[in-house]
Design an enzyme around this catalytic site. Structure first.
Site, PDB file in Angstrom:
ATOM      1  N   ARG A   1       0.878  -1.175   0.000  1.00  0.00           N
ATOM      2  CA  ARG A   1       0.000   0.000   0.000  1.00  0.00           C
ATOM      3  C   ARG A   1       0.909   1.217   0.000  1.00  0.00           C
ATOM      4  O   ARG A   1       1.696   1.405   0.934  1.00  0.00           O
ATOM      5  CB  ARG A   1      -0.920  -0.007   1.224  1.00  0.00           C
ATOM      6  CG  ARG A   1      -1.643   1.295   1.450  1.00  0.00           C
ATOM      7  CD  ARG A   1      -2.760   1.202   2.470  1.00  0.00           C
ATOM      8  NE  ARG A   1      -3.894   0.489   1.924  1.00  0.00           N
ATOM      9  CZ  ARG A   1      -5.127   0.517   2.443  1.00  0.00           C
ATOM     10  NH1 ARG A   1      -5.379   1.241   3.535  1.00  0.00           N
ATOM     11  NH2 ARG A   1      -6.113  -0.156   1.894  1.00  0.00           N
TER      12      ARG A   1
ATOM     13  N   HIS B   1      -7.200   0.838  -6.399  1.00  0.00           N
ATOM     14  CA  HIS B   1      -7.435  -0.091  -5.284  1.00  0.00           C
ATOM     15  C   HIS B   1      -8.073  -1.366  -5.857  1.00  0.00           C
ATOM     16  O   HIS B   1      -9.242  -1.667  -5.620  1.00  0.00           O
ATOM     17  CB  HIS B   1      -8.341   0.566  -4.250  1.00  0.00           C
ATOM     18  CG  HIS B   1      -8.302  -0.082  -2.888  1.00  0.00           C
ATOM     19  ND1 HIS B   1      -7.527  -1.189  -2.601  1.00  0.00           N
ATOM     20  CD2 HIS B   1      -8.950   0.237  -1.730  1.00  0.00           C
ATOM     21  CE1 HIS B   1      -7.707  -1.518  -1.330  1.00  0.00           C
ATOM     22  NE2 HIS B   1      -8.554  -0.682  -0.782  1.00  0.00           N
TER      23      HIS B   1
ATOM     24  N   GLN C   1      -9.926  -3.937  -3.619  1.00  0.00           N
ATOM     25  CA  GLN C   1     -11.266  -3.484  -3.259  1.00  0.00           C
ATOM     26  C   GLN C   1     -12.237  -3.776  -4.395  1.00  0.00           C
ATOM     27  O   GLN C   1     -13.352  -4.266  -4.175  1.00  0.00           O
ATOM     28  CB  GLN C   1     -11.236  -1.983  -2.955  1.00  0.00           C
ATOM     29  CG  GLN C   1     -12.580  -1.406  -2.558  1.00  0.00           C
ATOM     30  CD  GLN C   1     -13.040  -1.903  -1.197  1.00  0.00           C
ATOM     31  OE1 GLN C   1     -12.309  -1.829  -0.225  1.00  0.00           O
ATOM     32  NE2 GLN C   1     -14.242  -2.434  -1.121  1.00  0.00           N
TER      33      GLN C   1
ATOM     34  N   ASP D   1     -17.530   6.681  -1.430  1.00  0.00           N
ATOM     35  CA  ASP D   1     -16.252   6.621  -0.698  1.00  0.00           C
ATOM     36  C   ASP D   1     -16.021   8.009  -0.113  1.00  0.00           C
ATOM     37  O   ASP D   1     -16.728   8.974  -0.457  1.00  0.00           O
ATOM     38  CB  ASP D   1     -15.115   6.213  -1.656  1.00  0.00           C
ATOM     39  CG  ASP D   1     -13.766   6.045  -0.943  1.00  0.00           C
ATOM     40  OD1 ASP D   1     -13.751   5.904   0.302  1.00  0.00           O
ATOM     41  OD2 ASP D   1     -12.722   6.066  -1.629  1.00  0.00           O
TER      42      ASP D   1
ATOM     43  N   ARG E   1     -13.561  -8.790   1.278  1.00  0.00           N
ATOM     44  CA  ARG E   1     -12.160  -8.445   1.000  1.00  0.00           C
ATOM     45  C   ARG E   1     -11.280  -9.677   1.211  1.00  0.00           C
ATOM     46  O   ARG E   1     -10.384  -9.970   0.419  1.00  0.00           O
ATOM     47  CB  ARG E   1     -11.700  -7.297   1.919  1.00  0.00           C
ATOM     48  CG  ARG E   1     -12.381  -5.956   1.688  1.00  0.00           C
ATOM     49  CD  ARG E   1     -12.026  -5.388   0.340  1.00  0.00           C
ATOM     50  NE  ARG E   1     -10.596  -5.344   0.156  1.00  0.00           N
ATOM     51  CZ  ARG E   1      -9.779  -4.381   0.633  1.00  0.00           C
ATOM     52  NH1 ARG E   1     -10.294  -3.360   1.281  1.00  0.00           N
ATOM     53  NH2 ARG E   1      -8.479  -4.424   0.426  1.00  0.00           N
TER      54      ARG E   1
END
Ligand code: CP
Ligand code: NVA
Length: 300
Positions: A97, A124, A127, A215, A283
């Site tokens: 990350r 991402h 995700q 988001d 996830r």
């Protein structure tokens, strides 16, 4: 056998996305990581990604090693390339990350084990795989379904839009002026196969949509802009009125963490249409499927 990485979701073909989602749902995960490690580097905070990746590795028989960004200090203590070469000496896969997306690109360019983007400023993809898994679980398939993203066209939005396009979902994106997709983003989403609507009007995006997605308005690294963004995104809260414009069986998704009262009303976030906790759990399943798939492709 070809070494594969996941830096953005369109590193996978549509058939490969399906294979990863199928692996995510397969019972009795193969122990492809028995006596092996996976290195997980985090330059930014994480609740879901770190825990879901660590547990996915454990479920495949492996040992996760989570590393705080400052411990390896990519491009400060040593280059992204040398960090990747070092971690690849010990581990069957590397996750990272990072702030700048080029760090994961440079790691992948030299690594002899798969590199997985665990979120960069641009993307991402892990995700997005969980988003697609959750949508497929809810509706059974993607055919004829539309996903509406409302808010900042950030890393999560970009990967969701590209991933949705790959699997044949129709994509709508509603963002304030200056916060929408670039021309290159639009080209990439359309190249992935999507019917794409870009608008400044959340209602237009939500009309009849099967999935409404939100988001945060200020992502990690944008904390100093939070107040200005709150003003810029006025009118972009996913609330009950907006959900009422979506299909009657529509669902609400959010990658989390959520700021109730900003990008989503508490009544929607915690309401009957919300699948945020199913998504959070997914996830782990999606990343387990991804690791199985990546390791089955990897030479040696
Ligand atoms: N959705 C997500 O990536 O959450 P974390 O930042 O907590 O990992
Ligand atoms: N767009 C958010 C996603 C967090 C999972 C961020 O980058 O902070």
């Amino acid at each position: 056998m070809t070494l594969r990485h996941l830096l953005e979701v369109d590193d996978l073909t549509p058939d490969e996305v399906t294979a990863v989602l199928d692996a995510a749902e397969a019972p009795d995960p193969p122990q492809v990581l028995a006596r092996k490690g996976v290195a997980l580097v985090f330059e930014k905070p994480s609740a879901r990604t770190r825990n879901s990746m660590e547990m996915a590795v454990v479920q495949l028989g492996g040992h996760p090693v989570s590393i705080r960004g400052e411990e390896v200090a990519i491009d400060v203590r040593e280059s992204a390339e040398d960090v990747a070469r070092t971690l690849a000496c010990y581990h069957a896969a590397i996750g990272a990350r990072v702030f700048e997306h080029d760090k994961v690109e440079r790691m992948a360019a030299v690594s002899h084990v798969p590199v997985v983007n665990l979120l960069s400023d641009d993307a991402h993809p892990c995700q997005a795989l969980a988003d697609l898994l959750t949508i497929r679980q809810r509706f059974g398939s993607f055919a004829g379904r539309a996903v509406a993203y409302v808010g900042d066209f950030n890393n999560v939005a970009r990967s969701l839009a590209i991933g949705a396009a790959l699997v044949g979902l129709s994509v709508r994106v509603a963002c304030p002026p200056g916060h929408g997709p670039s021309a290159a983003d639009v080209d990439r989403i359309r190249a992935a196969g999507a019917e794409l609507l870009v608008t400044h009007r959340p209602e237009e995006a939500a009309d009849g949509a099967d999935v409404v997605y939100a988001d945060v308005w200020a992502s990690m690294g944008q904390e100093a802009e939070a107040a200005a963004r709150k003003l810029a995104f006025e009118g972009f809260t996913v609330d009950d009125a907006l959900m009422a414009r979506a299909a009657s069986d529509a669902v609400f998704l959010h990658c989390l963490p959520a700021h109730r009262g900003d990008e989503v009303a508490a009544s929607v976030c915690d309401g009957p249409q919300s699948l945020i906790w199913q998504l959070a759990e997914n996830r782990m399943h999606a990343q387990r499927g991804l690791l199985v798939w990546l390791l089955q492709q990897a030479p040696g």
